[in-house]
Design a protein around this motif. Structure first.
Motif, PDB file in Angstrom:
ATOM      1  N   ALA A   1     -19.964 -19.095 -21.161  1.00 54.44           N
ATOM      2  CA  ALA A   1     -20.283 -19.550 -22.556  1.00 54.44           C
ATOM      3  C   ALA A   1     -21.261 -19.085 -23.186  1.00 54.44           C
ATOM      4  O   ALA A   1     -21.611 -19.205 -24.499  1.00 54.44           O
ATOM      5  CB  ALA A   1     -20.334 -21.122 -22.171  1.00 54.44           C
ATOM      6  N   LEU A   2     -22.460 -18.618 -22.409  1.00 52.43           N
ATOM      7  CA  LEU A   2     -23.722 -18.447 -23.021  1.00 52.43           C
ATOM      8  C   LEU A   2     -23.320 -17.176 -24.049  1.00 52.43           C
ATOM      9  O   LEU A   2     -23.977 -17.082 -25.151  1.00 52.43           O
ATOM     10  CB  LEU A   2     -24.641 -17.612 -21.910  1.00 52.43           C
ATOM     11  CG  LEU A   2     -25.449 -18.968 -21.412  1.00 52.43           C
ATOM     12  CD1 LEU A   2     -26.389 -18.182 -20.456  1.00 52.43           C
ATOM     13  CD2 LEU A   2     -26.569 -19.685 -22.627  1.00 52.43           C
ATOM     14  N   GLY A   3     -22.642 -16.224 -23.586  1.00 52.70           N
ATOM     15  CA  GLY A   3     -22.182 -14.990 -24.446  1.00 52.70           C
ATOM     16  C   GLY A   3     -20.754 -15.108 -25.228  1.00 52.70           C
ATOM     17  O   GLY A   3     -20.392 -14.042 -25.716  1.00 52.70           O
ATOM     18  N   GLU A   4     -20.271 -16.180 -25.251  1.00 53.77           N
ATOM     19  CA  GLU A   4     -19.050 -16.312 -26.231  1.00 53.77           C
ATOM     20  C   GLU A   4     -19.142 -15.845 -27.520  1.00 53.77           C
ATOM     21  O   GLU A   4     -20.267 -16.314 -28.287  1.00 53.77           O
ATOM     22  CB  GLU A   4     -18.347 -17.719 -25.930  1.00 53.77           C
ATOM     23  CG  GLU A   4     -17.343 -18.149 -27.018  1.00 53.77           C
ATOM     24  CD  GLU A   4     -16.193 -17.092 -27.139  1.00 53.77           C
ATOM     25  OE1 GLU A   4     -16.020 -16.236 -26.177  1.00 53.77           O
ATOM     26  OE2 GLU A   4     -15.597 -17.082 -28.017  1.00 53.77           O
ATOM     27  N   PHE A   5     -18.153 -15.131 -28.065  1.00 52.98           N
ATOM     28  CA  PHE A   5     -18.473 -14.747 -29.576  1.00 52.98           C
ATOM     29  C   PHE A   5     -16.946 -14.655 -30.136  1.00 52.98           C
ATOM     30  O   PHE A   5     -16.838 -15.319 -31.252  1.00 52.98           O
ATOM     31  CB  PHE A   5     -18.818 -13.094 -29.595  1.00 52.98           C
ATOM     32  CG  PHE A   5     -18.929 -12.331 -30.971  1.00 52.98           C
ATOM     33  CD1 PHE A   5     -20.046 -12.937 -31.570  1.00 52.98           C
ATOM     34  CD2 PHE A   5     -17.908 -11.861 -31.281  1.00 52.98           C
ATOM     35  CE1 PHE A   5     -19.873 -12.452 -33.199  1.00 52.98           C
ATOM     36  CE2 PHE A   5     -17.763 -11.362 -32.519  1.00 52.98           C
ATOM     37  CZ  PHE A   5     -18.619 -11.450 -33.313  1.00 52.98           C
ATOM     38  N   GLY A   6     -15.995 -13.995 -29.568  1.00 52.84           N
ATOM     39  CA  GLY A   6     -14.859 -13.727 -30.372  1.00 52.84           C
ATOM     40  C   GLY A   6     -13.985 -14.947 -30.789  1.00 52.84           C
ATOM     41  O   GLY A   6     -13.568 -15.078 -32.087  1.00 52.84           O
ATOM     42  N   ALA A   7     -13.747 -15.761 -29.672  1.00 51.53           N
ATOM     43  CA  ALA A   7     -12.769 -17.179 -30.277  1.00 51.53           C
ATOM     44  C   ALA A   7     -13.757 -17.749 -31.115  1.00 51.53           C
ATOM     45  O   ALA A   7     -13.378 -18.532 -31.966  1.00 51.53           O
ATOM     46  CB  ALA A   7     -12.531 -17.838 -28.955  1.00 51.53           C
ATOM     47  N   THR A   8     -15.087 -17.954 -30.762  1.00 51.24           N
ATOM     48  CA  THR A   8     -16.128 -18.727 -31.607  1.00 51.24           C
ATOM     49  C   THR A   8     -16.052 -18.354 -33.044  1.00 51.24           C
ATOM     50  O   THR A   8     -16.141 -19.430 -33.978  1.00 51.24           O
ATOM     51  CB  THR A   8     -17.539 -18.810 -30.978  1.00 51.24           C
ATOM     52  OG1 THR A   8     -17.574 -19.208 -29.716  1.00 51.24           O
ATOM     53  CG2 THR A   8     -18.466 -19.657 -31.778  1.00 51.24           C
ATOM     54  N   VAL A   9     -16.167 -17.267 -33.212  1.00 47.15           N
ATOM     55  CA  VAL A   9     -16.417 -16.898 -34.544  1.00 47.15           C
ATOM     56  C   VAL A   9     -15.234 -17.232 -35.587  1.00 47.15           C
ATOM     57  O   VAL A   9     -15.310 -17.311 -36.957  1.00 47.15           O
ATOM     58  CB  VAL A   9     -16.729 -15.261 -34.839  1.00 47.15           C
ATOM     59  CG1 VAL A   9     -15.482 -14.368 -34.625  1.00 47.15           C
ATOM     60  CG2 VAL A   9     -17.281 -14.925 -35.994  1.00 47.15           C
ATOM     61  N   LEU A  10     -13.966 -17.267 -35.020  1.00 46.22           N
ATOM     62  CA  LEU A  10     -12.892 -17.308 -35.902  1.00 46.22           C
ATOM     63  C   LEU A  10     -12.767 -19.112 -36.003  1.00 46.22           C
ATOM     64  O   LEU A  10     -12.515 -19.365 -37.136  1.00 46.22           O
ATOM     65  CB  LEU A  10     -11.610 -16.932 -35.182  1.00 46.22           C
ATOM     66  CG  LEU A  10     -11.165 -15.633 -35.266  1.00 46.22           C
ATOM     67  CD1 LEU A  10      -9.940 -15.076 -34.466  1.00 46.22           C
ATOM     68  CD2 LEU A  10     -10.993 -15.312 -36.717  1.00 46.22           C
ATOM     69  N   VAL A  11     -13.030 -19.876 -34.780  1.00 42.62           N
ATOM     70  CA  VAL A  11     -12.743 -21.299 -34.916  1.00 42.62           C
ATOM     71  C   VAL A  11     -14.065 -22.110 -35.457  1.00 42.62           C
ATOM     72  O   VAL A  11     -13.619 -23.115 -36.130  1.00 42.62           O
ATOM     73  CB  VAL A  11     -12.029 -21.883 -33.762  1.00 42.62           C
ATOM     74  CG1 VAL A  11     -13.259 -21.933 -32.612  1.00 42.62           C
ATOM     75  CG2 VAL A  11     -11.538 -23.146 -33.719  1.00 42.62           C
ATOM     76  N   ALA A  12     -15.070 -21.474 -35.246  1.00 44.67           N
ATOM     77  CA  ALA A  12     -16.181 -22.212 -35.870  1.00 44.67           C
ATOM     78  C   ALA A  12     -16.962 -21.354 -36.733  1.00 44.67           C
ATOM     79  O   ALA A  12     -17.948 -21.944 -37.399  1.00 44.67           O
ATOM     80  CB  ALA A  12     -17.245 -22.485 -34.573  1.00 44.67           C
ATOM     81  N   GLY A  13     -16.544 -20.167 -37.170  1.00 42.42           N
ATOM     82  CA  GLY A  13     -17.543 -19.419 -37.963  1.00 42.42           C
ATOM     83  C   GLY A  13     -18.907 -19.118 -37.584  1.00 42.42           C
ATOM     84  O   GLY A  13     -18.949 -19.216 -36.384  1.00 42.42           O
ATOM     85  N   ASN A  14     -19.350 -18.441 -38.358  1.00 40.22           N
ATOM     86  CA  ASN A  14     -20.940 -17.939 -38.260  1.00 40.22           C
ATOM     87  C   ASN A  14     -21.896 -18.659 -39.120  1.00 40.22           C
ATOM     88  O   ASN A  14     -22.478 -18.086 -39.981  1.00 40.22           O
ATOM     89  CB  ASN A  14     -20.900 -16.493 -37.924  1.00 40.22           C
ATOM     90  CG  ASN A  14     -22.397 -15.782 -37.558  1.00 40.22           C
ATOM     91  OD1 ASN A  14     -23.254 -16.450 -37.161  1.00 40.22           O
ATOM     92  ND2 ASN A  14     -22.551 -14.804 -37.717  1.00 40.22           N
TER      93      ASN A  14
END
Length: 225
Positions: free
Chosen positions: A157-170
């Motif tokens: 979870a510390l390094g999660e990127f791909g799923a996060t950027v789509l569902v949560a944005g940046n």
């Protein structure tokens, strides 16, 4: 940079901790069920639960985005309750939890499989219910596997990127974690800052994985004793 870096680190660690806590109970339950399930269909369920490990994270994020969209069934239910998930910190936690879930289940399942069923049977003959035997016998004997799974999930979870950027944005100050901040800095040419953030990420990841390795080695030494 100092105050911003501190906020990024705290938010990233908080997201990892919350996502691990979110999946702990269902992950342990799924791991225990898989460890004890000998019937048909187990392989299919194991494969489904492990899919986030092999699918592109962006694909997982897209699925989450579609599930939570306002025109979806789940999205309408959440909207009626006044709960907003997409592009909020909740989405960051959710995406991290989904991506980390398989690691928790696989490690915890291995821990449960190492428990001798005869010990549980003895506890049952002494009057323990199935639930009481689980908490008094099974879980204490499998705790290293569960802990290792939780630490691996936290690390993921510390390094999660791909799923996060789509569902949560940046969104800086709202949904931006260290990995998203590194991506943003490199996009705008701030390579020096990106390298500093990458260094912090390495330190965090090293610490989490080092603890995981220590627990795993102790678990292995115990198994050989």
């Amino acid at each position: 940079m100092g105050e911003g870096l501190t906020g990024l680190v705290l938010f990233t660690v908080a997201v990892a901790a919350l996502s691990t806590a979110l999946i702990l109970v269902p992950g342990v339950a799924a791991a225990y069920a898989l460890a004890r399930w000998k019937g048909p269909g187990r392989g299919v369920v194991e494969t489904l639960l492990a899919l986030p490990l092999v699918l592109p994270p962006t694909a997982v994020g897209l699925v989450l985005l579609e599930l939570l969209a306002r025109d979806s069934v789940l999205g309408r239910m959440l909207d009626s309750l006044g709960v907003e998930v997409v592009f909020t910190p909740k989405a960051v936690v959710l995406a991290s939890a989904v991506m980390a879930f398989p690691l928790l289940v696989r490690s915890a399942r291995a821990g449960f499989e190492e428990v001798d069923p005869r010990l549980v049977a003895v506890a049952r003959t002494l009057g323990d219910t199935r639930t009481r035997a689980f908490f008094r016998v099974t879980l204490p004997l499998a705790w290293r596997g569960v802990l290792t799974g939780a630490l691996l999930a936290f690390s993921r979870a510390l390094g999660e990127f791909g799923a996060t950027v789509l569902v949560a944005g940046n969104i800086p100050g709202s949904t931006q974690t260290l990995s998203l901040a590194i991506f943003q800095r490199t996009q705008v040419g701030q390579d020096a800052e990106a390298l500093k953030l990458a260094g912090v990420s390495v330190v965090l990841a090293f610490g989490a994985m080092y603890v995981t390795e220590v627990v795993t080695r102790r678990r292995g030494a115990r198994g050989l004793a």
